[in-house]
Design a protein around this motif. Structure first.
Motif, short mmCIF file in Angstrom:
data_model
loop_
_atom_site.label_atom_id
_atom_site.label_comp_id
_atom_site.label_asym_id
_atom_site.label_seq_id
_atom_site.Cartn_x
_atom_site.Cartn_y
_atom_site.Cartn_z
N VAL A 189 0.84 -1.20 0.00
CA VAL A 189 0.00 0.00 0.00
C VAL A 189 0.88 1.26 0.00
O VAL A 189 0.38 2.36 -0.21
CB VAL A 189 -0.98 0.03 1.20
N THR B 80 -8.84 9.16 -0.87
CA THR B 80 -9.09 8.12 0.11
C THR B 80 -8.47 6.80 -0.36
O THR B 80 -8.53 6.46 -1.54
CB THR B 80 -10.60 8.00 0.41
N GLY B 81 -7.79 6.11 0.56
CA GLY B 81 -7.12 4.87 0.21
C GLY B 81 -5.73 5.05 -0.36
O GLY B 81 -5.05 4.08 -0.69
N ALA B 82 -5.26 6.30 -0.45
CA ALA B 82 -3.94 6.57 -1.05
C ALA B 82 -2.80 6.04 -0.17
O ALA B 82 -1.69 5.77 -0.66
CB ALA B 82 -3.75 8.07 -1.28
N GLY B 83 -3.06 5.88 1.14
CA GLY B 83 -2.02 5.34 2.02
C GLY B 83 -1.55 6.31 3.09
O GLY B 83 -0.55 6.06 3.76
N LYS B 84 -2.29 7.40 3.31
CA LYS B 84 -1.85 8.43 4.25
C LYS B 84 -1.77 7.91 5.69
O LYS B 84 -0.77 8.11 6.38
CB LYS B 84 -2.81 9.63 4.17
N THR B 85 -2.84 7.25 6.14
CA THR B 85 -2.85 6.71 7.51
C THR B 85 -1.79 5.63 7.65
O THR B 85 -1.07 5.57 8.66
CB THR B 85 -4.25 6.15 7.84
N SER B 86 -1.65 4.79 6.64
CA SER B 86 -0.64 3.74 6.67
C SER B 86 0.75 4.35 6.82
O SER B 86 1.58 3.87 7.59
CB SER B 86 -0.70 2.91 5.39
N GLN C 128 -6.86 9.16 13.15
CA GLN C 128 -7.97 9.64 12.31
C GLN C 128 -9.31 9.42 13.03
O GLN C 128 -10.20 10.26 12.93
CB GLN C 128 -7.95 8.87 10.98
N1 DUT Z 1 -5.64 -1.11 4.34
C1 DUT Z 1 -5.53 -2.44 4.69
N2 DUT Z 1 -5.56 -2.79 6.03
C2 DUT Z 1 -5.68 -1.85 7.00
C3 DUT Z 1 -5.78 -0.50 6.65
C4 DUT Z 1 -5.76 -0.15 5.31
O1 DUT Z 1 -5.41 -3.31 3.83
O2 DUT Z 1 -5.69 -2.21 8.19
C5 DUT Z 1 -5.58 -0.71 2.93
C6 DUT Z 1 -6.78 0.05 2.44
C7 DUT Z 1 -6.23 0.94 1.38
C8 DUT Z 1 -4.77 1.13 1.75
O3 DUT Z 1 -4.48 0.15 2.74
O4 DUT Z 1 -6.25 0.29 0.13
C9 DUT Z 1 -4.44 2.51 2.27
O5 DUT Z 1 -5.28 2.79 3.38
P1 DUT Z 1 -5.07 4.08 4.29
O6 DUT Z 1 -5.99 3.96 5.43
O7 DUT Z 1 -3.63 4.25 4.57
O8 DUT Z 1 -5.55 5.24 3.28
P2 DUT Z 1 -5.81 6.77 3.58
O9 DUT Z 1 -5.06 7.55 2.53
O10 DUT Z 1 -5.52 7.10 4.99
O11 DUT Z 1 -7.37 6.92 3.28
P3 DUT Z 1 -8.46 7.92 3.96
O12 DUT Z 1 -8.31 9.25 3.28
O13 DUT Z 1 -9.78 7.30 3.62
O14 DUT Z 1 -8.21 7.97 5.42
#
Ligand code: DUT
Ligand code: MG
Length: 242
Positions: free
Chosen positions: A23, A43-49, A89
């Motif tokens: 991710v 959303t899903g770009a990977g920011k929280t990860s 978040q």
């Molecule tokens: N993902 C998982 N397992 C997890 C959390 C996320 O497989 O426990 C996947 C979902 C997504 C990718 O990782 O395809 C990135 O998720 P993340 O939560 O990092 O995205 P975001 O950029 O923080 O999205 P948002 O703007 O909805 O918070």
């Protein structure tokens, strides 16, 4: 003494345990004390990860995350917690008093420090309005306070720990525009020497960032200041216009 709080991601690739595809791919950036680095992307770009790797909620499969030059997997968790505060978040409050929730990371904080943190987090007045003030009860999950109040309490909790590095994961989205602006002005004073990494949805939250990383599908596709990205990044332009 040299300021601490230098964060470096070096060619970081990350996949969730058991998942096949990463991710995050080849993420590199440095955030220094006094700087604000913003991360934006759909959303899903990977920011929280991306944020989760610094406090070691997960570890990268390739590359390194360093704090003050030391790979975080070589540091004590207690040492990381002392230096890094993550405002998640989905801000989490537990059953107990406001005071318990604010002291969660730092039991020895004084009441004055709690009120100072609340003032910066724009949470002072709603806590003062409660009959028991800091002693007011929060129900499990914080269901008896609003989403915006929950966010402000979690921001205050992070401030109480006086970390070197702040990670804000979309922490201002439940606030109205005026409160968001007031909070960020107050934060600026407190975090002057700290390293701030902030994930945001609202462009107005990040226009003053020293550097904005545009994340798309787990990769940093563009980076620069707001003005630079407006000129050079079609992905950023799309986000601004959306
Ligand atoms: N993902 C998982 N397992 C997890 C959390 C996320 O497989 O426990 C996947 C979902 C997504 C990718 O990782 O395809 C990135 O998720 P993340 O939560 O990092 O995205 P975001 O950029 O923080 O999205 P948002 O703007 O909805 O918070
Ligand atoms: Mg997220």
């Amino acid at each position: 003494a040299a300021l601490t709080g230098v964060v470096e991601y070096r060619n970081v690739t990350f996949a969730y345990p058991g998942a096949e595809s990463p991710v995050l791919s080849n993420i590199s950036f440095t955030a220094r004390p006094g700087q604000t680095i913003a991360i934006i992307g759909s959303t899903g770009a990977g920011k929280t990860s991306l944020l989760s790797l610094l406090p070691r909620l997960y570890d990268p499969v390739e590359g390194q995350v360093l704090l003050d030059g030391v790979p975080v997997d070589k540091l004590d968790r207690a040492e990381i917690t002392k230096r890094v505060a993550l405002v998640p978040q989905r801000p989490y409050l537990f059953s107990g008093t406001i005071e318990h929730n604010l002291r969660f990371g730092k039991t020895e904080a004084t009441d004055q420090e709690l009120w100072d943190a609340l003032r910066v987090a724009q949470g002072e007045s709603f806590v003062r309005e409660k009959k028991n003030g800091l002693g007011a009860r929060i129900s499990q999950g914080g269901t008896n306070v609003s989403g915006g109040q929950r966010q402000r309490l979690c921001i205050a909790r992070a401030l109480v720990t006086k970390p070197r590095v702040y990670l804000f994961d979309d922490s201002f989205s439940a606030l109205d525009v005026a409160t968001d602006a007031r909070l960020r002005t107050a934060l600026k004073g407190i975090t002057r020497d700290a390293t701030v990494i902030i994930v945001a949805q609202r462009i107005s939250t990040i226009t003053e960032a020293d550097q904005i990383l545009v994340l798309d599908n787990g990769r940093i596709v563009d980076r620069g200041t707001h003005e630079e990205l407006l000129e050079t990044s079609p992905t950023y332009q799309e986000i601004v216009e959306s």
